[in-house]
Scaffold this active site. Structure first.
Site, short mmCIF file in Angstrom:
data_model
loop_
_atom_site.label_atom_id
_atom_site.label_comp_id
_atom_site.label_asym_id
_atom_site.label_seq_id
_atom_site.Cartn_x
_atom_site.Cartn_y
_atom_site.Cartn_z
N PRO A 292 -32.43 -5.32 46.21
CA PRO A 292 -31.61 -5.70 45.06
C PRO A 292 -30.29 -4.94 45.07
O PRO A 292 -30.28 -3.73 45.29
CB PRO A 292 -32.46 -5.32 43.85
CG PRO A 292 -33.47 -4.36 44.35
CD PRO A 292 -33.65 -4.61 45.82
N GLU A 293 -29.20 -5.63 44.90
CA GLU A 293 -27.91 -4.97 44.75
C GLU A 293 -27.54 -4.96 43.27
O GLU A 293 -28.30 -5.44 42.43
CB GLU A 293 -26.85 -5.70 45.60
CG GLU A 293 -27.16 -5.56 47.09
CD GLU A 293 -25.93 -5.70 47.97
OE1 GLU A 293 -24.81 -5.49 47.47
OE2 GLU A 293 -26.09 -6.02 49.15
#
Ligand SMILES: [Zn+2]
Length: 275
Positions: free
Chosen positions: A2-3
């Site tokens: 996840p960014e």
């Protein structure tokens, strides 16, 4: 992984589902999830009410009404789910927060890299994970004056510099490739070769990229799901990341993949030039 836009999507989902709920029970099923003393964590969190969910870069901040905040970093595969159904719990569920409405906030993590730490809310800025973070896109401190000196002091390639969370925070491997494609800058350009104009374009593209990514709910490159279990649609909008061998959307040249600073890097060899 996840960014920042994915973490923001998770944050928004959690605000809808758990804000103002009281945590009536805590089970930690994987002790290493907690940085610090597990018993103290459980004791402090039990019977606290969640006042809000914040975020700093890729850290989720679960604010409690007792003066403490849970700093949660999802790392590679961490996910939250909210459910009242016991079948939502599986062998990858490492923390279960039972809420006063009968729902459970379940933290799942296949890779077990995610971490949670309890910290006094009043001194969050001094937490060693948070204190070193540079300005993040869309925030008030994300200005040319703040960002330029952080970039041009480096001779390293711009790709590596933009990934350094102390330079600017929130951009990971996917979005750095996208931003450099949008800005028409080759990822191996030495950071100190960039002009003021280049840096302004990087700032502008970073804001736009993150804004678009948040609106579309993040990208689902691996197994990311938001707190509601929805997949993001950002991967359909990516221009270079994962597009090696495909034509550049701008000029038709074949997108290449190389390693820069040890990270897989996608770029167009024609419209992204080394400065
Ligand atoms: Zn191109």
């Amino acid at each position: 992984m996840p960014e920042m836009p994915e973490v923001e999507t998770v944050r928004r989902g959690l605000v809808e589902q758990v804000k103002n709920k009281k945590i009536v029970n805590v089970e930690i099923l994987y002790q290493n999830l907690i940085t610090g003393n597990v018993d103290e964590f459980i004791e402090t969190v039990t019977n606290a009410r969640i006042t809000n969910i914040g975020r700093r870069a890729k850290f989720l901040l679960i604010y409690l009404d007792n003066g403490y905040t849970i700093i949660s970093h999802l790392r590679m595969e961490g996910k939250y789910r909210v459910s009242s159904d016991e079948s939502a719990i599986d062998k990858h569920s490492h923390a279960i927060f039972t809420l006063d409405d009968g729902q459970m906030l379940i933290y799942n993590d296949v890779r077990k890299f995610g971490r949670m730490q309890l910290w006094p809310t009043a001194t969050l800025d001094s937490n060693k994970s948070l204190v070193k973070l540079g300005p993040e896109p869309l925030s008030d401190s994300f200005t040319f004056e703040n960002i330029k000196p952080r970039i041009v002091k480096h001779r390293k390639d711009i790709k590596t510099v933009l990934l350094d969370q102390s330079v600017m925070s929130g951009l990971g491997n996917i979005y750095v490739d996208e931003v450099l494609w949008q800005a028409k800058i080759h990822p191996e350009t030495p950071a100190n070769h960039l002009t003021d104009e280049d840096i302004k374009i990087i700032i502008d593209c970073s804001n736009k990229e993150i804004q678009t990514a948040i609106i579309s709910g993040g990208s689902t490159v691996r197994s990311y799901l938001d707190a509601n279990g929805h997949k993001g649609t950002m991967q359909d909008r990516l221009k270079v990341y994962g597009k090696e061998g495909e034509p550049c959307a701008r000029c038709g040249t074949t997108i290449e993949k190389i390693k820069v600073g040890g990270r897989g890097t996608h770029f167009c060899p024609k419209c992204q030039v080394v400065k």
